[in-house]
Scaffold this motif. Structure first.
Motif, mmCIF file in Angstrom:
data_model
loop_
_atom_site.group_PDB
_atom_site.id
_atom_site.type_symbol
_atom_site.label_atom_id
_atom_site.label_comp_id
_atom_site.label_asym_id
_atom_site.label_seq_id
_atom_site.Cartn_x
_atom_site.Cartn_y
_atom_site.Cartn_z
ATOM 1 N N GLY A 147 -102.811 39.551 0.265
ATOM 2 C CA GLY A 147 -103.430 40.699 -0.403
ATOM 3 C C GLY A 147 -102.397 41.690 -0.911
ATOM 4 N N ALA A 148 -101.370 41.954 -0.109
ATOM 5 C CA ALA A 148 -100.297 42.873 -0.527
ATOM 6 C C ALA A 148 -99.566 42.324 -1.745
ATOM 7 C CB ALA A 148 -99.317 43.100 0.621
ATOM 8 N N LEU A 149 -99.289 41.033 -1.735
ATOM 9 C CA LEU A 149 -98.643 40.422 -2.900
ATOM 10 C C LEU A 149 -99.556 40.462 -4.120
ATOM 11 C CD1 LEU A 149 -96.855 37.427 -1.177
ATOM 12 C CD2 LEU A 149 -95.778 39.408 -2.236
ATOM 13 N N GLY A 150 -100.866 40.322 -3.911
ATOM 14 C CA GLY A 150 -101.820 40.435 -5.016
ATOM 15 C C GLY A 150 -101.821 41.834 -5.613
ATOM 16 N N MET A 151 -101.783 42.862 -4.754
ATOM 17 C CA MET A 151 -101.724 44.245 -5.249
ATOM 18 C C MET A 151 -100.412 44.494 -5.990
ATOM 19 S SD MET A 151 -104.486 45.869 -4.564
ATOM 20 C CE MET A 151 -105.445 44.388 -4.762
ATOM 21 N N PHE A 152 -99.334 43.913 -5.480
ATOM 22 C CA PHE A 152 -98.044 44.047 -6.154
ATOM 23 C C PHE A 152 -98.081 43.365 -7.521
ATOM 24 C CE2 PHE A 152 -93.650 42.502 -6.879
ATOM 25 C CZ PHE A 152 -93.056 43.732 -7.054
ATOM 26 N N LEU A 153 -98.731 42.218 -7.608
ATOM 27 C CA LEU A 153 -98.881 41.543 -8.900
ATOM 28 C C LEU A 153 -99.686 42.413 -9.862
ATOM 29 C CD1 LEU A 153 -98.561 39.085 -10.748
ATOM 30 C CD2 LEU A 153 -100.623 38.146 -9.692
ATOM 31 N N CYS A 154 -100.765 43.027 -9.376
ATOM 32 C CA CYS A 154 -101.560 43.929 -10.219
ATOM 33 C C CYS A 154 -100.711 45.101 -10.692
ATOM 34 C CB CYS A 154 -102.787 44.433 -9.461
ATOM 35 S SG CYS A 154 -104.033 43.178 -9.162
ATOM 36 N N ASP A 155 -99.878 45.674 -9.815
ATOM 37 C CA ASP A 155 -98.997 46.769 -10.219
ATOM 38 C C ASP A 155 -98.000 46.288 -11.265
ATOM 39 O OD1 ASP A 155 -97.587 49.394 -10.041
ATOM 40 O OD2 ASP A 155 -96.006 48.077 -9.276
ATOM 41 N N SER A 156 -97.459 45.098 -11.068
ATOM 42 C CA SER A 156 -96.512 44.562 -12.051
ATOM 43 C C SER A 156 -97.174 44.381 -13.406
ATOM 44 C CB SER A 156 -95.947 43.228 -11.570
ATOM 45 O OG SER A 156 -95.189 43.410 -10.400
ATOM 46 N N LEU A 157 -98.396 43.865 -13.417
ATOM 47 C CA LEU A 157 -99.119 43.709 -14.686
ATOM 48 C C LEU A 157 -99.392 45.067 -15.322
ATOM 49 C CD1 LEU A 157 -101.645 40.893 -13.688
ATOM 50 C CD2 LEU A 157 -99.619 40.674 -15.143
#
Length: 162
Positions: A132-142
């Motif tokens: 989940g943390a990596l998913g949120m980080f991916l969303c921030d990167s996008l």
């Protein structure tokens, strides 16, 4: 006979090696989560600095168009802080769960009790929160990439004639 009879029972080497290998897995995971949390916090600090600069620019903006764009940019940056906050929260829960998994392994080896379901629960929460943390980080990167494209398109737009 073991050279340290009080420390180790007469266990086969494979069994003890497997216990050590299993106990180290959450520790390595915790190390990785700690690195991710450092990355997330650094990124959040940079976004926070950017918010301060954008707020200062908003105070100095001359035209309504500039103020509107800067407010849109602040909204975008605020969304990024929420994503990074969520990534940090999930990473912290994942790290705590990895610690819990290591603790359950330790207790299970000391008490020789059946703690498998606690171990599965703690390690499962650690993995789920890390994903989940990596998913949120991916969303921030996008969001950051999208913001970069928007900022780049603003600088290419012709300036209004005064």
């Amino acid at each position: 006979m073991s050279p340290f009879p009080a420390l180790l029972p007469d266990e086969p080497v494979d069994s003890v090696a497997h216990l050590i290998q299993t106990a180290l897995t959450p520790v390595f995971m915790l190390s990785g989560i700690g690195t991710l949390l450092n990355l997330f916090n650094t990124r959040l600090a940079r976004v926070s600095d950017h918010i301060e600069k954008t707020t200062e620019s908003l105070d100095e903006a001359n035209s309504a168009t500039q103020r509107r764009r800067l407010r849109q940019h602040l909204t975008h940056l605020h969304r990024r802080t929420l994503l990074l906050d969520a990534a940090i929260l999930l990473g912290a829960i994942g790290g705590a769960s990895a610690c819990g998994a290591a603790f359950v392994l330790f207790l299970g080896s000391l008490r020789d009790s059946a703690v498998a379901w606690w171990l599965v629960l703690m390690f499962g929460v650690a993995l789920t929160c890390t994903v989940g943390a990596l998913g949120m980080f991916l969303c921030d990167s996008l969001a950051a990439w999208h913001g970069l494209r928007m900022t780049t398109s603003w600088t290419r737009m012709p300036k209004p004639k005064s």
